[in-house]
Scaffold this active site. Structure first.
Site, PDB file in Angstrom:
ATOM      1  N   HIS B  69       0.861  -1.253   0.043  1.00 44.99           N
ATOM      2  CA  HIS B  69       0.160   0.084  -0.081  1.00 44.99           C
ATOM      3  C   HIS B  69       0.901   1.373   0.014  1.00 44.99           C
ATOM      4  O   HIS B  69       0.595   2.252   0.395  1.00 44.99           O
ATOM      5  CB  HIS B  69      -1.019   0.114   0.990  1.00 44.99           C
ATOM      6  CG  HIS B  69      -0.323  -0.354   2.472  1.00 44.99           C
ATOM      7  ND1 HIS B  69       0.178  -1.435   2.834  1.00 44.99           N
ATOM      8  CD2 HIS B  69      -0.013   0.331   3.523  1.00 44.99           C
ATOM      9  CE1 HIS B  69       0.479  -1.703   4.100  1.00 44.99           C
ATOM     10  NE2 HIS B  69       0.553  -0.314   4.370  1.00 44.99           N
ATOM     11  N   ASP B  71       3.619   2.082   1.267  1.00 42.91           N
ATOM     12  CA  ASP B  71       4.439   2.936   2.580  1.00 42.91           C
ATOM     13  C   ASP B  71       5.691   2.500   2.790  1.00 42.91           C
ATOM     14  O   ASP B  71       6.250   2.337   3.885  1.00 42.91           O
ATOM     15  CB  ASP B  71       3.496   3.144   3.616  1.00 42.91           C
ATOM     16  CG  ASP B  71       3.098   1.618   4.246  1.00 42.91           C
ATOM     17  OD1 ASP B  71       2.425   1.632   5.193  1.00 42.91           O
ATOM     18  OD2 ASP B  71       3.739   0.656   3.676  1.00 42.91           O
ATOM     19  N   GLY B  77      -0.378 -10.502   3.579  1.00 40.45           N
ATOM     20  CA  GLY B  77      -1.318 -11.499   3.461  1.00 40.45           C
ATOM     21  C   GLY B  77      -1.942 -12.232   4.816  1.00 40.45           C
ATOM     22  O   GLY B  77      -1.261 -11.568   6.095  1.00 40.45           O
ATOM     23  N   HIS B  84       0.650  -2.302  11.328  1.00 31.44           N
ATOM     24  CA  HIS B  84       2.050  -1.340  11.775  1.00 31.44           C
ATOM     25  C   HIS B  84       1.478   0.057  11.725  1.00 31.44           C
ATOM     26  O   HIS B  84       0.421   0.596  11.320  1.00 31.44           O
ATOM     27  CB  HIS B  84       2.939  -1.563  10.690  1.00 31.44           C
ATOM     28  CG  HIS B  84       2.738  -1.357   9.190  1.00 31.44           C
ATOM     29  ND1 HIS B  84       3.084  -2.082   8.431  1.00 31.44           N
ATOM     30  CD2 HIS B  84       2.118  -0.148   8.752  1.00 31.44           C
ATOM     31  CE1 HIS B  84       2.737  -1.340   7.040  1.00 31.44           C
ATOM     32  NE2 HIS B  84       2.173  -0.445   7.166  1.00 31.44           N
ATOM     33  N   HIS B  97      -1.999   1.420  10.185  1.00 28.24           N
ATOM     34  CA  HIS B  97      -2.590   0.422   8.897  1.00 28.24           C
ATOM     35  C   HIS B  97      -2.770  -0.906   9.426  1.00 28.24           C
ATOM     36  O   HIS B  97      -1.890  -1.485  10.180  1.00 28.24           O
ATOM     37  CB  HIS B  97      -1.574   0.509   7.858  1.00 28.24           C
ATOM     38  CG  HIS B  97      -1.246   1.863   7.229  1.00 28.24           C
ATOM     39  ND1 HIS B  97      -0.045   1.922   6.491  1.00 28.24           N
ATOM     40  CD2 HIS B  97      -2.052   2.975   7.280  1.00 28.24           C
ATOM     41  CE1 HIS B  97      -0.142   3.333   6.021  1.00 28.24           C
ATOM     42  NE2 HIS B  97      -1.051   3.891   6.545  1.00 28.24           N
ATOM     43  N   ASP B  99      -3.954  -4.661   8.234  1.00 33.92           N
ATOM     44  CA  ASP B  99      -3.772  -5.828   7.265  1.00 33.92           C
ATOM     45  C   ASP B  99      -5.167  -6.256   6.900  1.00 33.92           C
ATOM     46  O   ASP B  99      -5.664  -7.069   7.822  1.00 33.92           O
ATOM     47  CB  ASP B  99      -2.940  -6.548   7.559  1.00 33.92           C
ATOM     48  CG  ASP B  99      -2.562  -7.566   6.470  1.00 33.92           C
ATOM     49  OD1 ASP B  99      -1.905  -8.425   6.384  1.00 33.92           O
ATOM     50  OD2 ASP B  99      -3.496  -7.542   5.306  1.00 33.92           O
ATOM     51  N   HIS B 120      -2.214  -1.587  20.625  1.00 29.83           N
ATOM     52  CA  HIS B 120      -0.686  -1.643  20.285  1.00 29.83           C
ATOM     53  C   HIS B 120      -0.234  -0.629  19.405  1.00 29.83           C
ATOM     54  O   HIS B 120       0.730  -0.035  19.538  1.00 29.83           O
ATOM     55  CB  HIS B 120      -0.402  -3.140  19.904  1.00 29.83           C
ATOM     56  CG  HIS B 120       0.851  -3.335  19.509  1.00 29.83           C
ATOM     57  ND1 HIS B 120       1.999  -4.113  20.218  1.00 29.83           N
ATOM     58  CD2 HIS B 120       1.844  -2.960  18.478  1.00 29.83           C
ATOM     59  CE1 HIS B 120       3.349  -3.956  19.789  1.00 29.83           C
ATOM     60  NE2 HIS B 120       2.887  -3.416  18.845  1.00 29.83           N
ATOM     61  N   GLU B 121      -1.022  -0.383  18.151  1.00 26.04           N
ATOM     62  CA  GLU B 121      -0.363   0.333  17.331  1.00 26.04           C
ATOM     63  C   GLU B 121      -0.363   1.706  17.777  1.00 26.04           C
ATOM     64  O   GLU B 121       0.438   2.509  17.084  1.00 26.04           O
ATOM     65  CB  GLU B 121      -1.231  -0.025  15.818  1.00 26.04           C
ATOM     66  CG  GLU B 121      -1.091  -1.387  15.416  1.00 26.04           C
ATOM     67  CD  GLU B 121       0.431  -1.650  15.122  1.00 26.04           C
ATOM     68  OE1 GLU B 121       0.557  -2.964  15.401  1.00 26.04           O
ATOM     69  OE2 GLU B 121       1.222  -0.994  14.959  1.00 26.04           O
ATOM     70  N   HIS B 124       2.545   2.874  19.196  1.00 21.75           N
ATOM     71  CA  HIS B 124       3.671   3.230  18.267  1.00 21.75           C
ATOM     72  C   HIS B 124       3.602   4.664  17.781  1.00 21.75           C
ATOM     73  O   HIS B 124       4.381   5.688  17.584  1.00 21.75           O
ATOM     74  CB  HIS B 124       3.607   2.272  17.029  1.00 21.75           C
ATOM     75  CG  HIS B 124       4.105   1.123  17.247  1.00 21.75           C
ATOM     76  ND1 HIS B 124       5.229   0.824  17.879  1.00 21.75           N
ATOM     77  CD2 HIS B 124       3.548  -0.193  16.964  1.00 21.75           C
ATOM     78  CE1 HIS B 124       5.616  -0.432  18.079  1.00 21.75           C
ATOM     79  NE2 HIS B 124       4.687  -1.087  17.396  1.00 21.75           N
ATOM     80  N   HIS B 130       8.843  -1.193  20.407  1.00 25.94           N
ATOM     81  CA  HIS B 130       8.568  -2.694  21.025  1.00 25.94           C
ATOM     82  C   HIS B 130       9.136  -2.597  22.420  1.00 25.94           C
ATOM     83  O   HIS B 130      10.444  -2.318  22.310  1.00 25.94           O
ATOM     84  CB  HIS B 130       8.765  -3.615  20.110  1.00 25.94           C
ATOM     85  CG  HIS B 130       7.918  -3.714  18.913  1.00 25.94           C
ATOM     86  ND1 HIS B 130       8.238  -4.162  17.517  1.00 25.94           N
ATOM     87  CD2 HIS B 130       6.594  -3.650  18.943  1.00 25.94           C
ATOM     88  CE1 HIS B 130       6.874  -4.259  17.089  1.00 25.94           C
ATOM     89  NE2 HIS B 130       5.891  -3.920  17.570  1.00 25.94           N
ATOM     90  N   ASP B 187       0.705 -20.467  41.283  1.00 27.14           N
ATOM     91  CA  ASP B 187      -0.687 -20.764  41.788  1.00 27.14           C
ATOM     92  C   ASP B 187      -0.761 -22.230  41.440  1.00 27.14           C
ATOM     93  O   ASP B 187      -1.833 -22.875  42.338  1.00 27.14           O
ATOM     94  CB  ASP B 187      -1.631 -19.942  40.691  1.00 27.14           C
ATOM     95  CG  ASP B 187      -1.432 -18.522  40.838  1.00 27.14           C
ATOM     96  OD1 ASP B 187      -0.826 -17.986  42.012  1.00 27.14           O
ATOM     97  OD2 ASP B 187      -1.908 -17.800  39.771  1.00 27.14           O
TER      98      ASP B 187
END
Lengths: 82, 367
Positions: B69, B71, B77, B84, B97, B99, B120-121, B124, B130, B187
């Protein structure tokens, strides 16, 4: 659970490892061609870096737990500074 | 946690975001709810305010993309790379973005949970890189976590506050257990097809004789199991393993929870006075399973599938020297190991005596 490393998939595992390392452990980023297939030193060093990052045993070798970690779905952002 | 080189961050606390495109996998309403909740994870941990805009370019633009795309980071896939994001900055800076070749869901089983990946993204997009902390949201690999009970890990909180400071209302999060911390306790403990699993809160340590010890989320393997498992054992008769929490138990076969579970422990023959199981181990030789509750124990016959008569018996009567309120128990090489707090006691069932010395519980994690 992760089965022991299937020796029959040696080439496939090596391809997976090199693709993973070039994607997530190559400071040059994706623009650079994937790691030179013959540059085993670079692969070993990057593999150690990946194993250390993920809390795996740092062997520099392609082992079952490293392959299992590389096969897990993940974020596309590299683990090393780009 | 780690930050990006130069520690780029937004130079203001009010940040805008826009959902530029949707996925056909989920109703738009649920996409918006998941992304709103994902931003809220961070605005609770740091003095940040997020405003959703629709008709103008935003700081953080979220979209679903497929393959290349343009970038410089093509998707791959289904599976593998899920999404990301770009560090704070102008233009593509801060953009997220997803997927489109993944299956996106508001749940946890069929597909990847959009809330978890978006949170999570967005980490960033706010300037975090990370984390090496396996319990952190910013750890690179995907682990499902129920959005309704999700808690930002202390490592993530430390990271975002190092960039944007602390919020007015102090916030703390769960810390990832460290195998070799002197305070490590368990535990529950069980063998499983040659491996060993040590349960702790939302996590388990997985010990494989060849490849060492690996920390995992329980939800990684069993999204529908609760955290805080209290007892566990491998049932050699049925090749599955059984976990207990409160007055319920689940039978697991590999990754699957067997149908009809959870069941009530009272179906096994426990009296209603028993509210939870402290520890359990099964003797593969005799097919008998030993359940420990406070200062008593019961014995269950796996072959006859019934609790044996004459129980409960005092633990002190037949397992002299191991104490009561056991955390976890396991049988290995003919001995029984009782974990209580930071200590583990080896017991010889033939001699009916403790085998000194008493070791640290985390010595079983190769510490």
């Amino acid at each position: 659970f992760a089965a022991l490393l299937d020796r029959g998939n040696e080439d496939e595992n090596t391809r997976l490892v090199k693709s993973y390392l070039s994607k997530f452990y190559s400071p040059e980023g994706e623009a650079v061609a994937t790691i030179n297939m013959d540059d085993d030193v670079a692969v070993t060093e990057k593999l150690k870096k990946m194993q250390k990052f993920h809390g795996l045993r740092v062997t520099g070798k392609i082992d079952a737990e490293t392959i299992a970690m590389m096969k897990r779905d993940r974020c596309g952002v590299p683990d090393v500074e780009q | 946690f780690t930050l990006n080189p130069g520690e780029p961050k937004w130079d203001r606390k009010n940040i805008t975001y826009r959902i530029v495109g949707y996925t056909p996998d989920m109703h738009e309403f649920y996409v918006e709810k998941a992304i709103e909740a994902a931003f809220k994870v961070w605005s609770k941990a740091a003095p940040l305010e997020f405003e959703r805009v629709k008709d103008k370019v935003a700081d953080i633009e979220l979209s679903f993309q497929r393959g290349d795309h343009y970038d410089n980071s093509p998707f791959d896939g289904p599976g593998g790379t899920l999404a990301h994001a770009f560090q704070p900055g102008s233009a593509i800076g801060g953009d997220v973005h997803f997927d489109e070749d993944e299956t996106w869901t508001a749940g946890g089983l069929q597909g990847h949970n959009l809330f978890i990946v978006a949170a999570h993204e967005i980490g960033h997009a706010l300037g975090l890189s990370h984390s090496t902390d396996q319990g952190a949201l910013m750890y690179p690999t995907y682990t499902y976590s129920d959005p309704r009970t999700f808690q930002l890990n202390q490592d993530d909180i430390d990271g975002i506050q190092s960039l944007y400071g602390k919020p007015d209302i102090p916030v703390r999060g769960p810390k990832t257990p460290e195998a070799c911390a002197p305070s490590t306790t368990f535990d529950a403990v069980t063998t499983l097809r040659g491996e060993m699993l040590f349960f702790k809160g939302r996590y388990l340590w997985r010990k494989h004789f060849q490849s060492g010890v690996q920390l995992e989320f329980i939800a990684t393997f069993w999204p529908d199991l609760p955290s805080g498992i209290q007892a566990a054992y491998e049932n050699y008769e049925t090749d599955n393993f059984v976990v207990f929490k409160g007055n319920k138990y689940w039978a697991l076969n590999g990754y699957a929870i067997e149908s009809g579970y959870p069941k009530s422990i009272y179906q096994l023959g426990f009296p209603k006075t028993v509210k939870r199981i402290d520890a359990v181990f099964s003797d593969s030789e005799s097919g008998k399973t030993y359940f420990f509750v406070n200062d008593k124990y019961w014995r269950y016959d796996e072959i006859r599938q019934s609790m044996e008569t004459g129980y409960p018996r005092p633990i002190a009567q037949d397992f002299k020297g191991i104490g009561k309120k056991i955390d976890a128990a396991i049988q290995q090489n003919g001995y029984i190991y009782f974990f209580r707090g930071k200590r583990v006691t080896q017991f010889d069932p033939r001699r009916k005596s403790v085998v000194p010395p008493i070791r640290k519980s985390n010595s079983w994690l190769n510490c």
